[in-house]
Design a protein around this motif. Sequence first.
Motif, PDB file in Angstrom:
ATOM      1  N   PHE A 181       0.785  -1.234  -0.149  1.00  0.00           N
ATOM      2  CA  PHE A 181       0.102   0.101   0.071  1.00  0.00           C
ATOM      3  C   PHE A 181       1.025   1.085  -0.130  1.00  0.00           C
ATOM      4  O   PHE A 181       2.027   1.365   0.665  1.00  0.00           O
ATOM      5  CB  PHE A 181      -1.000   0.148   1.303  1.00  0.00           C
ATOM      6  N   ALA A 182       0.532   2.001  -0.715  1.00  0.00           N
ATOM      7  CA  ALA A 182       1.371   3.337  -1.124  1.00  0.00           C
ATOM      8  C   ALA A 182       0.596   4.640  -0.969  1.00  0.00           C
ATOM      9  O   ALA A 182      -0.418   4.906  -1.544  1.00  0.00           O
ATOM     10  CB  ALA A 182       2.161   3.716  -2.255  1.00  0.00           C
ATOM     11  N   ALA A 183       0.794   5.164   0.341  1.00  0.00           N
ATOM     12  CA  ALA A 183      -0.032   6.504   0.638  1.00  0.00           C
ATOM     13  C   ALA A 183       0.755   7.843   0.013  1.00  0.00           C
ATOM     14  O   ALA A 183       1.939   8.038   0.674  1.00  0.00           O
ATOM     15  CB  ALA A 183      -0.399   6.558   2.086  1.00  0.00           C
ATOM     16  N   MET A 184       0.111   8.563  -0.674  1.00  0.00           N
ATOM     17  CA  MET A 184       0.626   9.695  -1.183  1.00  0.00           C
ATOM     18  C   MET A 184       0.238  10.996  -0.420  1.00  0.00           C
ATOM     19  O   MET A 184      -0.848  11.161  -0.324  1.00  0.00           O
ATOM     20  CB  MET A 184       0.460   9.816  -2.750  1.00  0.00           C
ATOM     21  N   LYS A 185       1.341  11.707   0.175  1.00  0.00           N
ATOM     22  CA  LYS A 185       0.902  12.738   1.015  1.00  0.00           C
ATOM     23  C   LYS A 185       1.655  14.096   0.617  1.00  0.00           C
ATOM     24  O   LYS A 185       2.869  14.074  -0.007  1.00  0.00           O
ATOM     25  CB  LYS A 185       1.683  12.249   2.364  1.00  0.00           C
TER      26      LYS A 185
END
Length: 240
Positions: A171-175
């Motif tokens: 899972f890659a969360a882009m912030k």
Amino acid sequence: MDAIQKDFVQRLEERGISINEKQLDQFEKYFEILVEWNEKMNLTGITERDQVYMKHFYDSVSLAFYVDMDKVGSLADIGSGAGFPGIPLKICFPHLKLTIVDSLNKRITFLKHVADSIELEEVELLHGRAEEVARKHGYRDGFDLVTARAVARMAVLNEFCLPFVKVGGQFAAMKGSDPTEEIAEAAKSFKELRGSLCKVHSFSLPVEESDRHIIVIDKKGPTPMKYPRKAGTASKTPLV
């Protein structure tokens, strides 16, 4: 190819990503549809062409700077809004089987129009709450890579997204801003949802140099049956 497109292509090439004329045409058509539909529904506050190419298209594709898309077969984009980052990633990497989940049906209608207009194949667009879709067979523990861009704090986002990730997937969360505090706050949710922090990548968006962070999480085991909790619960009572 005009100056904005040339800059976009060059900046991607600097990161090892090459796109052809057809793909560039797809991006331009996507931009045109975005601006056209934005006049009748609120999709984005960013409509200037150079800004869309940088803050939406380039920013979306930046995930591929840190995750090897050649090793990803299936991608789920949760709470995609106007299609970011899923659609730009699909344009650049046509082999991806893309699933987009969004709770607003009119956004799904917009995305269907985009996908048809720019001739994207193997794109599934689902209207529904992430908490409900994640309980369905074929979606739960089902994707190589799951992503979300600026949707919620990590403790909430983990419950929305980790149930979609297959064991061994990511899972890659882009912030935007520094996520250090969010990550610490999310420790319980990582443990409960069988996620393990892999790496936090930091970079600056070209030109305006605004901060970006991509949080990559490994899925270590199947999602426990009690998660995700019913719609709305994660936001009201996060796993902290």
